[in-house]
Write a protein that holds these residues in place. Structure first.
Motif, PDB file in Angstrom:
ATOM      1  N   ILE A   1       3.285  13.253  -4.264  1.00  0.00           N
ATOM      2  CA  ILE A   1       1.993  12.815  -4.792  1.00  0.00           C
ATOM      3  C   ILE A   1       1.560  11.560  -4.047  1.00  0.00           C
ATOM      4  O   ILE A   1       2.353  10.637  -3.857  1.00  0.00           O
ATOM      5  N   GLY A   2       0.308  11.528  -3.633  1.00  0.00           N
ATOM      6  CA  GLY A   2      -0.217  10.375  -2.916  1.00  0.00           C
ATOM      7  C   GLY A   2      -1.562   9.948  -3.454  1.00  0.00           C
ATOM      8  O   GLY A   2      -2.146  10.605  -4.329  1.00  0.00           O
TER       9      GLY A   2
ATOM     10  N   MET B   1       6.567   9.469  -3.454  1.00  0.00           N
ATOM     11  CA  MET B   1       5.338   8.827  -3.920  1.00  0.00           C
ATOM     12  C   MET B   1       4.692   8.025  -2.786  1.00  0.00           C
ATOM     13  O   MET B   1       5.324   7.138  -2.207  1.00  0.00           O
ATOM     14  N   LEU B   2       3.450   8.342  -2.486  1.00  0.00           N
ATOM     15  CA  LEU B   2       2.696   7.637  -1.458  1.00  0.00           C
ATOM     16  C   LEU B   2       1.574   6.883  -2.165  1.00  0.00           C
ATOM     17  O   LEU B   2       0.491   7.415  -2.369  1.00  0.00           O
ATOM     18  N   ALA B   3       1.857   5.660  -2.584  1.00  0.00           N
ATOM     19  CA  ALA B   3       0.886   4.885  -3.360  1.00  0.00           C
ATOM     20  C   ALA B   3       0.012   4.049  -2.424  1.00  0.00           C
ATOM     21  O   ALA B   3      -1.058   4.476  -2.004  1.00  0.00           O
ATOM     22  N   THR B   4       0.481   2.853  -2.042  1.00  0.00           N
ATOM     23  CA  THR B   4      -0.293   2.006  -1.128  1.00  0.00           C
ATOM     24  C   THR B   4      -0.089   2.388   0.328  1.00  0.00           C
ATOM     25  O   THR B   4      -0.881   2.005   1.185  1.00  0.00           O
ATOM     26  N   GLY B   5       0.995   3.109   0.620  1.00  0.00           N
ATOM     27  CA  GLY B   5       1.324   3.460   1.999  1.00  0.00           C
ATOM     28  C   GLY B   5       2.172   2.427   2.709  1.00  0.00           C
ATOM     29  O   GLY B   5       2.625   2.643   3.832  1.00  0.00           O
ATOM     30  N   ARG B   6       2.427   1.281   2.054  1.00  0.00           N
ATOM     31  CA  ARG B   6       3.160   0.187   2.708  1.00  0.00           C
ATOM     32  C   ARG B   6       4.613   0.547   2.969  1.00  0.00           C
ATOM     33  O   ARG B   6       5.199   0.114   3.963  1.00  0.00           O
TER      34      ARG B   6
END
Length: 219
Positions: A167-168, A138-143
């Motif tokens: 999924i991003g 999972m690539l949400a905020t990228g942090r």
């Protein structure tokens, strides 16, 4: 950073992503983990097309054959714990790769929607001059990806960096473009366009770690 989105072209990967998203299928944890693993295999195959190759002569029972063989020294680094099935999918194809593991999780200090990404565990070989593959479904905020890259700096400077995700979000990808080297590349199954107030991808699929391995206590 370049971005390669798998589902821009129809393939069997569509089926695996649809099952990951489907609330009527997610209860089957074994299938959920296996679908992430299978997407890791597909993404590994696509990524393999951009590795460096050398010619090698192979002796068969009936003669000789010359084939192009990958020559990159690979290190697969997965973010615990949701990254484990994705790591296995990559390792199924890059079976001679070295392996690195790192923890990165959301810490909610005020017990509200605000969070910070904490990194507390790292086991890694040297990365100097090697091809680093960072894996997190999972690539949400990228942090998480950016914090992991920072934590890996003492391990050496890789020659190339590839990121692999399922999924991003647009927001997370835009952030990674600002912190990762320009020649790095993201291999991702599909991209959604929204993050909710808690930093989760919408429509996404929920918490991948919990769906793989069961609910955890928050801390």
């Amino acid at each position: 950073m370049q971005v390669q989105e798998l589902l821009k072209t129809n393939s069997v990967a569509n089926k695996f992503v649809s099952q990951l998203r489907d609330v009527n299928v997610q209860g089957d944890k074994m299938r959920f983990r296996r679908n992430i693993e299978r997407l890791g295999e597909i993404l590994a195959y696509e990524l393999s097309k951009e590795l460096d190759y050398h010619k090698k002569e192979i002796t068969t029972p009936l003669g000789k054959s010359t084939l192009s063989i990958p020559e990159d020294e690979l290190v697969i680094c997965s973010i615990l714990r949701a990254g484990l099935p994705l790591h296995q999918g990559l390792l199924n194809y890059f079976d001679d790769a070295e392996n690195s593991f790192i923890s990165a999780y959301r810490h909610h200090p005020a017990n509200d929607e605000k969070f910070e990404i904490l990194v507390e565990y790292l086991a890694s070989p040297s990365l100097e001059g090697k091809t680093l593959i960072l894996a997190d479904p999972m690539l949400a905020t990228g942090r998480s990806f950016s914090n992991v890259l920072e934590a890996l700096e003492p391990m050496g400077t890789p020659a190339k960096i590839h990121l692999v995700s399922v999924i991003g979000s647009d927001e997370g990808i835009d952030y990674l473009k600002s912190v990762f080297p320009e020649n790095s590349k993201l291999w991702i199954a599909t991209i959604d366009h929204e993050l909710d107030k808690n930093g989760y991808i919408v429509p996404g699929l929920g918490d991948a770690g919990d769906l793989c391995f069961g609910n955890k206590l928050q801390h």
